[in-house]
Design a protein around this motif. Structure first.
Motif, PDB file in Angstrom:
ATOM      1  N   GLU A 158      30.639  26.495  67.813  1.00 55.65           N
ATOM      2  CA  GLU A 158      30.667  26.498  69.277  1.00 55.65           C
ATOM      3  C   GLU A 158      32.078  26.742  69.795  1.00 55.65           C
ATOM      4  OE1 GLU A 158      28.837  22.911  70.666  1.00 55.65           O
ATOM      5  OE2 GLU A 158      26.958  23.306  69.606  1.00 55.65           O
ATOM      6  N   SER A 159      33.097  26.223  69.106  1.00 58.39           N
ATOM      7  CA  SER A 159      34.482  26.500  69.512  1.00 58.39           C
ATOM      8  C   SER A 159      34.775  27.990  69.415  1.00 58.39           C
ATOM      9  CB  SER A 159      35.463  25.715  68.623  1.00 58.39           C
ATOM     10  OG  SER A 159      35.382  24.331  68.859  1.00 58.39           O
ATOM     11  N   LEU A 160      34.329  28.610  68.328  1.00 56.36           N
ATOM     12  CA  LEU A 160      34.583  30.039  68.158  1.00 56.36           C
ATOM     13  C   LEU A 160      33.851  30.860  69.205  1.00 56.36           C
ATOM     14  CD1 LEU A 160      35.952  32.256  66.593  1.00 56.36           C
ATOM     15  CD2 LEU A 160      34.108  32.184  64.904  1.00 56.36           C
ATOM     16  N   GLN A 161      32.665  30.449  69.576  1.00 58.06           N
ATOM     17  CA  GLN A 161      31.957  31.141  70.657  1.00 58.06           C
ATOM     18  C   GLN A 161      32.784  31.137  71.939  1.00 58.06           C
ATOM     19  OE1 GLN A 161      28.317  28.886  70.725  1.00 58.06           O
ATOM     20  NE2 GLN A 161      27.264  30.239  69.285  1.00 58.06           N
ATOM     21  N   GLN A 162      33.384  29.997  72.237  1.00 59.96           N
ATOM     22  CA  GLN A 162      34.208  29.902  73.441  1.00 59.96           C
ATOM     23  C   GLN A 162      35.462  30.767  73.323  1.00 59.96           C
ATOM     24  OE1 GLN A 162      33.217  28.245  76.218  1.00 59.96           O
ATOM     25  NE2 GLN A 162      31.329  27.802  75.120  1.00 59.96           N
ATOM     26  N   VAL A 163      36.096  30.755  72.145  1.00 57.28           N
ATOM     27  CA  VAL A 163      37.283  31.587  71.935  1.00 57.28           C
ATOM     28  C   VAL A 163      36.932  33.057  72.142  1.00 57.28           C
ATOM     29  CG1 VAL A 163      38.972  32.372  70.231  1.00 57.28           C
ATOM     30  CG2 VAL A 163      38.389  29.951  70.381  1.00 57.28           C
ATOM     31  N   ILE A 164      35.804  33.486  71.599  1.00 54.74           N
ATOM     32  CA  ILE A 164      35.389  34.884  71.720  1.00 54.74           C
ATOM     33  C   ILE A 164      35.195  35.268  73.175  1.00 54.74           C
ATOM     34  CG2 ILE A 164      33.508  36.494  71.234  1.00 54.74           C
ATOM     35  CD1 ILE A 164      33.109  35.006  68.562  1.00 54.74           C
ATOM     36  N   HIS A 165      34.533  34.411  73.936  1.00 60.32           N
ATOM     37  CA  HIS A 165      34.277  34.741  75.337  1.00 60.32           C
ATOM     38  C   HIS A 165      35.556  34.723  76.170  1.00 60.32           C
ATOM     39  CE1 HIS A 165      30.007  35.201  75.009  1.00 60.32           C
ATOM     40  NE2 HIS A 165      29.852  33.994  74.492  1.00 60.32           N
ATOM     41  N   GLY A 166      36.559  33.985  75.724  1.00 62.37           N
ATOM     42  CA  GLY A 166      37.845  34.057  76.392  1.00 62.37           C
ATOM     43  C   GLY A 166      38.601  35.323  76.048  1.00 62.37           C
ATOM     44  N   LEU A 167      38.488  35.756  74.786  1.00 66.31           N
ATOM     45  CA  LEU A 167      39.173  36.968  74.335  1.00 66.31           C
ATOM     46  C   LEU A 167      38.481  38.232  74.843  1.00 66.31           C
ATOM     47  CD1 LEU A 167      41.305  38.338  72.427  1.00 66.31           C
ATOM     48  CD2 LEU A 167      39.554  38.187  70.625  1.00 66.31           C
ATOM     49  N   TYR A 168      37.193  38.309  74.643  1.00 65.70           N
ATOM     50  CA  TYR A 168      36.417  39.477  75.056  1.00 65.70           C
ATOM     51  C   TYR A 168      35.134  39.028  75.742  1.00 65.70           C
ATOM     52  CZ  TYR A 168      39.124  43.259  72.918  1.00 65.70           C
ATOM     53  OH  TYR A 168      40.108  44.183  72.627  1.00 65.70           O
ATOM     54  N   MET A 170      31.825  39.387  78.148  1.00 70.35           N
ATOM     55  CA  MET A 170      30.872  40.488  78.142  1.00 70.35           C
ATOM     56  C   MET A 170      31.291  41.626  79.079  1.00 70.35           C
ATOM     57  SD  MET A 170      28.952  39.553  75.822  1.00 70.35           S
ATOM     58  CE  MET A 170      27.900  40.996  75.912  1.00 70.35           C
ATOM     59  N   SER A 171      32.017  41.284  80.139  1.00 68.75           N
ATOM     60  CA  SER A 171      32.477  42.324  81.071  1.00 68.75           C
ATOM     61  C   SER A 171      33.537  43.225  80.450  1.00 68.75           C
ATOM     62  CB  SER A 171      33.046  41.679  82.340  1.00 68.75           C
ATOM     63  OG  SER A 171      34.158  40.851  82.026  1.00 68.75           O
ATOM     64  N   LYS A 172      34.102  42.782  79.322  1.00 71.97           N
ATOM     65  CA  LYS A 172      35.127  43.559  78.633  1.00 71.97           C
ATOM     66  C   LYS A 172      34.626  44.069  77.280  1.00 71.97           C
ATOM     67  CE  LYS A 172      38.509  43.321  81.621  1.00 71.97           C
ATOM     68  NZ  LYS A 172      39.095  44.560  82.224  1.00 71.97           N
ATOM     69  N   LEU A 176      26.903  48.119  73.895  1.00 74.85           N
ATOM     70  CA  LEU A 176      26.304  48.117  72.567  1.00 74.85           C
ATOM     71  C   LEU A 176      26.946  47.085  71.625  1.00 74.85           C
ATOM     72  CD1 LEU A 176      25.871  51.967  71.979  1.00 74.85           C
ATOM     73  CD2 LEU A 176      24.183  50.312  72.830  1.00 74.85           C
ATOM     74  N   ILE A 177      28.032  46.457  72.091  1.00 77.09           N
ATOM     75  CA  ILE A 177      28.718  45.465  71.253  1.00 77.09           C
ATOM     76  C   ILE A 177      27.958  44.137  71.267  1.00 77.09           C
ATOM     77  CG2 ILE A 177      30.783  44.011  71.072  1.00 77.09           C
ATOM     78  CD1 ILE A 177      31.321  46.736  70.036  1.00 77.09           C
ATOM     79  N   SER A 178      27.742  43.570  70.104  1.00 77.69           N
ATOM     80  CA  SER A 178      27.167  42.236  69.971  1.00 77.69           C
ATOM     81  C   SER A 178      28.081  41.439  69.045  1.00 77.69           C
ATOM     82  CB  SER A 178      25.752  42.310  69.382  1.00 77.69           C
ATOM     83  OG  SER A 178      25.226  41.012  69.174  1.00 77.69           O
ATOM     84  N   HIS A 179      28.741  40.427  69.580  1.00 79.35           N
ATOM     85  CA  HIS A 179      29.688  39.655  68.781  1.00 79.35           C
ATOM     86  C   HIS A 179      28.991  39.007  67.584  1.00 79.35           C
ATOM     87  CE1 HIS A 179      32.951  40.287  71.497  1.00 79.35           C
ATOM     88  NE2 HIS A 179      32.399  39.617  72.489  1.00 79.35           N
ATOM     89  N   ARG A 180      29.658  39.076  66.443  1.00 83.58           N
ATOM     90  CA  ARG A 180      29.122  38.491  65.215  1.00 83.58           C
ATOM     91  C   ARG A 180      30.036  37.369  64.740  1.00 83.58           C
ATOM     92  NH1 ARG A 180      28.455  42.918  60.807  1.00 83.58           N
ATOM     93  NH2 ARG A 180      30.682  43.075  61.235  1.00 83.58           N
ATOM     94  N   ILE A 181      29.447  36.231  64.403  1.00 79.28           N
ATOM     95  CA  ILE A 181      30.186  35.118  63.811  1.00 79.28           C
ATOM     96  C   ILE A 181      29.742  34.983  62.362  1.00 79.28           C
ATOM     97  CG2 ILE A 181      30.527  32.625  63.827  1.00 79.28           C
ATOM     98  CD1 ILE A 181      30.343  32.665  66.829  1.00 79.28           C
TER      99      ILE A 181
END
Length: 456
Positions: A158-168, A170-172, A176-181
């Motif tokens: 869950e921490s990594l999900q938050q980091v990802i959304h801060g870095l990239y 969905m508006s950025k 076609l991109i789907s983040h993978r953990i």
């Protein structure tokens, strides 16, 4: 006449460390160096204690924490029903009495505070590596530019999900991109010292904990008169019930969420004494064998991916520009310890250690043997580690000499002893190790047969 003890001032009080990433004061590298890749290892965000401690009088630290209201609603995939592929679900903690309190946290769970701090960490990464340094594009269009991995724990995922959304967010991202953990099975995990898959490491760490109790319990005895009342009359000990590490975990978690703790634990002389004992039990310097079995494989992965990036000019495959790993305090302390730069402090929530790979803009003359042009990306073929590291340095020396590694921890550059000698770092900047010097030390730490060494 006994002089009454004075209360510590706000400045003198012990506080849980705040470890936000400092973008404004980030030290830019010398102009002749170009940032090529960055590896980030971040501890999960603020969480609840992993066990209930000191909840009764006079400690009165809450037994139940109602701090997990965010992300309680989610959508789950439904099998076998094409017309309703997603199902709305709300997760609620049920108590043993049968009562259910919306927003209550599980033990050890990432809280709303932890979600906010890890999201902020991701935003700070964006400001630094996208907006300030231009390592990554403003909008993510190529999945290969990023690599995200977590241990298989809800709070790190869950921490990594938050980091990802801060870095990239969905508006950025390209539509076609789907983040993978990426998550590994327990016995294959190397983001922590894996005692599940390595019984030899488990035995060694138990022995070190026993030695720490013998060495540091005497330093804790003077605290009994003031702290035992919070522990059911028990003394505070490294191997006590509760353990000193558990007591400090509860105190630091409460402090991180602004909860009131007994005033004694706000006295720096008291809590720093406990921290010193706990750090020696959990994190303090161990043997070369512990370093090999604990962090050797992880550092091997790190150097392999750096060498693949350095060889990118010769390959058709594209390696990530940023690799973010969501892990635990034990990993950060062990990495710093293995590289001989640990500060003997318990890493705080969202603390991070980064390894930045730089390319010299004026490469030295000479040739190096590149990796084969059909080399698979590292995340698809972990076995490439041995094939890369098995090449003698005389074949890779010139290429490695054109690259430098800088390690940073808690917003400061680390001067690694392994590259202190002249010629092993950028002239005038000892914090920039040559990739060659860094790799030479890592190769010493990578077990040639981890399973065999773990079975001793």
């Amino acid at each position: 006449m006994v002089r009454p003890q004075s209360k510590p001032s706000e400045r003198e009080k012990y506080r849980a460390p705040r470890t936000a990433l400092d973008v404004e004061n980030y030290p830019v590298a010398p102009s002749e160096l170009e940032l090529a890749q960055v590896h980030v290892y971040v501890r999960h965000g603020e969480r609840t204690p992993v066990s209930t401690r000191m909840s009764g009088a006079p400690g009165n630290i809450p037994e139940r924490w109602n701090m997990c209201r965010e992300a309680r609603r989610f959508r789950a995939a439904v099998a076998g029903d094409p017309s309703a592929r997603l199902l709305d679900v709300t997760r609620i903690v049920e108590q043993s009495s049968g009562q259910a309190a919306e927003g209550e946290c599980l033990l050890g769970e990432l809280t709303d505070t932890g979600r906010a701090s890890t999201f902020n960490f991701g935003q700070a990464l964006r400001r630094l590596y996208i907006e300030k340094l231009g390592l990554l594009p403003d909008t993510l269009t190529n999945q290969a530019d990023v690599y995200f991995r977590s241990t298989n724990m809800p709070r790190t995922v869950e921490s990594l999900q938050q980091v990802i959304h801060g870095l990239y967010p969905m508006s950025k991202c390209d539509p076609l991109i789907s983040h993978r953990i990426l998550v590994r099975n327990g016995r294959e995990e190397n983001l922590i010292g894996n005692t599940l898959g390595c019984k030899r490491l488990e035995t060694l760490l138990v022995n070190f904990a026993t030695a720490a109790a013998a060495a540091y319990n005497p330093t804790l005895e003077p605290l009994d008169k003031r702290l035992s009342k919070y522990l059911g009359g028990n003394p505070i000990r490294v191997d006590g019930k509760p353990r000193a590490s558990g007591i400090l975990d509860t105190i630091r978690a409460a402090m991180a969420h602004g909860l009131k703790v007994p005033s004694e634990f706000e006295e720096r002389s008291i809590t720093s004494t406990i921290e010193r004992a706990v750090v020696n039990e959990w994190f303090s310097d161990k043997t070369e064998e512990v370093r090999r079995l604990g962090m050797g494989r992880l550092l091997g992965d790190l150097i392999t991916k750096m060498e693949i990036k350095a060889n990118e000019a010769y390959t058709v495959d594209r390696s990530p520009k940023i690799l973010i790993h969501s892990t635990h305090d034990t990993a950060l302390a062990a990495l710093a310890n293995t590289l001989d730069v640990f500060d003997d402090r318990w890493p705080g929530f969202t603390a991070s250690i980064t390894f930045e790979l730089f390319k010299h803009s004026t490469p030295s003359n000479g040739s190096a043997e590149p990796l084969p042009t059909n080399t698979p990306p590292p995340q698809q073929n972990p076995g490439i580690l041995q094939s890369v590291l098995s090449k003698p340095f005389k074949q890779r020396r010139q290429l490695a000499a054109d690259y430098y590694v800088r390690a940073r921890y808690q917003n400061r550059n680390l001067v690694l002893p392994l590259c202190a000698e002249e010629g092993k770092h950028l002239h005038g900047s000892p914090e920039f190790c040559t990739l060659e010097a860094f790799a030479e030390r890592v190769i010493e730490l990578v077990p040639k047969d981890w399973d065999a060494e773990c079975s001793v």
